[in-house]
Scaffold this motif. Structure first.
Motif, PDB file in Angstrom:
ATOM      1  N   LEU A  17       0.806  -1.217   0.000  1.00 37.84           N
ATOM      2  CA  LEU A  17       0.000   0.000   0.000  1.00 37.84           C
ATOM      3  C   LEU A  17       0.842   1.271   0.000  1.00 37.84           C
ATOM      4  CD1 LEU A  17      -2.614  -1.095   2.700  1.00 37.84           C
ATOM      5  CD2 LEU A  17      -2.778  -1.353   0.210  1.00 37.84           C
ATOM      6  N   ALA A  18       0.354   2.261  -0.698  1.00 41.77           N
ATOM      7  CA  ALA A  18       0.885   3.621  -0.625  1.00 41.77           C
ATOM      8  C   ALA A  18      -0.064   4.428   0.252  1.00 41.77           C
ATOM      9  CB  ALA A  18       0.977   4.235  -2.017  1.00 41.77           C
ATOM     10  N   LYS A  19       0.499   5.144   1.228  1.00 39.64           N
ATOM     11  CA  LYS A  19      -0.325   5.873   2.204  1.00 39.64           C
ATOM     12  C   LYS A  19       0.015   7.357   2.159  1.00 39.64           C
ATOM     13  CE  LYS A  19      -1.403   4.019   6.127  1.00 39.64           C
ATOM     14  NZ  LYS A  19      -1.343   3.451   7.502  1.00 39.64           N
TER      15      LYS A  19
ATOM     16  N   LEU B 225      -5.139   8.449   3.576  1.00 39.33           N
ATOM     17  CA  LEU B 225      -5.739   7.659   2.514  1.00 39.33           C
ATOM     18  C   LEU B 225      -4.702   6.649   2.038  1.00 39.33           C
ATOM     19  CD1 LEU B 225      -7.280  10.580   0.403  1.00 39.33           C
ATOM     20  CD2 LEU B 225      -8.473   9.163   2.099  1.00 39.33           C
ATOM     21  N   PHE B 226      -5.140   5.441   1.693  1.00 40.92           N
ATOM     22  CA  PHE B 226      -4.190   4.438   1.224  1.00 40.92           C
ATOM     23  C   PHE B 226      -4.803   3.596   0.116  1.00 40.92           C
ATOM     24  CE2 PHE B 226      -6.405   2.757   4.957  1.00 40.92           C
ATOM     25  CZ  PHE B 226      -6.869   1.528   4.511  1.00 40.92           C
TER      26      PHE B 226
ATOM     27  N   ALA C 282      -8.080  -0.379  -0.956  1.00 41.80           N
ATOM     28  CA  ALA C 282      -8.055   1.072  -0.767  1.00 41.80           C
ATOM     29  C   ALA C 282      -8.911   1.419   0.445  1.00 41.80           C
ATOM     30  CB  ALA C 282      -8.574   1.797  -2.008  1.00 41.80           C
ATOM     31  N   GLY C 283      -8.547   2.507   1.118  1.00 38.07           N
ATOM     32  CA  GLY C 283      -9.332   2.878   2.277  1.00 38.07           C
ATOM     33  C   GLY C 283      -8.896   4.175   2.927  1.00 38.07           C
ATOM     34  N   LEU C 284      -9.412   4.355   4.138  1.00 35.73           N
ATOM     35  CA  LEU C 284      -9.222   5.563   4.930  1.00 35.73           C
ATOM     36  C   LEU C 284      -8.828   5.149   6.337  1.00 35.73           C
ATOM     37  CD1 LEU C 284      -9.757   8.701   5.282  1.00 35.73           C
ATOM     38  CD2 LEU C 284     -12.058   8.052   5.995  1.00 35.73           C
ATOM     39  N   GLY C 285      -7.865   5.849   6.928  1.00 37.20           N
ATOM     40  CA  GLY C 285      -7.432   5.498   8.269  1.00 37.20           C
ATOM     41  C   GLY C 285      -7.052   6.707   9.096  1.00 37.20           C
ATOM     42  N   TYR C 286      -6.773   6.440  10.371  1.00 37.91           N
ATOM     43  CA  TYR C 286      -6.290   7.499  11.261  1.00 37.91           C
ATOM     44  C   TYR C 286      -5.216   6.923  12.162  1.00 37.91           C
ATOM     45  CZ  TYR C 286      -6.144  11.795  13.900  1.00 37.91           C
ATOM     46  OH  TYR C 286      -5.713  12.981  14.441  1.00 37.91           O
TER      47      TYR C 286
ATOM     48  N   SER D 254      -8.734   1.911  10.798  1.00 36.73           N
ATOM     49  CA  SER D 254      -8.867   2.023   9.344  1.00 36.73           C
ATOM     50  C   SER D 254     -10.078   1.242   8.847  1.00 36.73           C
ATOM     51  CB  SER D 254      -7.609   1.509   8.638  1.00 36.73           C
ATOM     52  OG  SER D 254      -7.404   0.132   8.886  1.00 36.73           O
ATOM     53  N   GLY D 255     -10.582   1.686   7.701  1.00 39.92           N
ATOM     54  CA  GLY D 255     -11.632   0.982   6.993  1.00 39.92           C
ATOM     55  C   GLY D 255     -11.217   0.876   5.536  1.00 39.92           C
TER      56      GLY D 255
END
Length: 225
Positions: A125-127, A136-137, A181-185, A194-195
């Motif tokens: 993954l690229a974050k 975002l990743f 792909a997803g979204l995290g903190y 993350s989701g």
């Protein structure tokens, strides 16, 4: 395909070994959580179209499952990281049939067929950090099928009358290539949430006779050292 997986595993193993051996900005983390997996594609659309004639008595559902593993975060610049990892994940799908009529509804009589497929996933993954710890990743993901079974269960009134697993190896694709792909903190104390969404790019069957692909959603919690 196997060469791709071997290369990906070798890359991740080398990076993780390097991450444990020295600091260098690299950080090792662990992640796990819960997900919902299913099949999609032209074949599944045709199946669901046919199931509409059953008035909802037979339907497809996503299979709930767990995932977990480890990863390495490698800084590549301001707000940008490369994150290879290795994790175990449960995938598959569910076909559920209920007995029509008032009696069947009252007794909650149903038959369920579940494809229980287990994979070792290698996400690369690229974050990108967009605001503080918010990120975002996305990236490719190669998965090795390590176990594949069909579970058939039947029951009524909450009582199981039949429950058995059958091996299902014939014709199944052993290496699945896809995207995640997803979204995290990322919190300052190392905790992260993350989701993500996974989308298979190769069919679940080796011969690609059926245009059916893995897909699913994951919710994860992890810790980065």
């Amino acid at each position: 395909m196997k060469k791709i997986l071997v290369a990906a595993l070798a890359l991740v193993a080398g990076v993780m070994t390097e991450g444990f051996a020295q600091d260098g900005g690299m950080k090792v983390g662990f992640r796990g959580g819960y997900g919902m997996a299913g099949w999609q594609g032209e074949t599944m659309k045709s199946v669901n179209d046919m199931l509409e004639f059953t008035d909802g008595n037979v339907k497809t559902k996503m299979r709930p499952g767990f995932h977990g593993g480890m990863y390495v975060s490698i800084p590549l610049g301001a707000g940008f990281e490369f994150e290879p990892g290795v994790q175990y994940a449960q995938k598959g799908m569910v076909l559920e049939g209920t007995v029509p009529g008032k009696a069947g509804e009252y007794m909650n009589a149903k038959v369920t067929v579940t494809n229980k497929s287990d994979y070792i996933e290698v996400p690369l993954l690229a974050k990108l950090y967009v605001a503080g710890g918010l990120n975002l990743f996305a990236g490719p993901q190669v998965s090795l099928l390590v176990n594949n079974k069909l579970n058939v269960s039947a029951g009524a009134l909450g009582i199981s009358a039949y429950n058995n697993d059958f091996d299902w190896d014939m014709g199944q694709r052993q290496i699945d290539v896809g995207m995640a792909a997803g979204l995290g903190y990322q919190f300052a104390n190392g905790l992260n949430l993350s989701g993500s969404y996974d989308m298979g790019l190769t069919t679940v069957d080796e011969g690609a006779d059926y245009k059916t692909y893995n897909h699913g959603f994951k919710g994860s919690i992890g810790f980065r050292f």
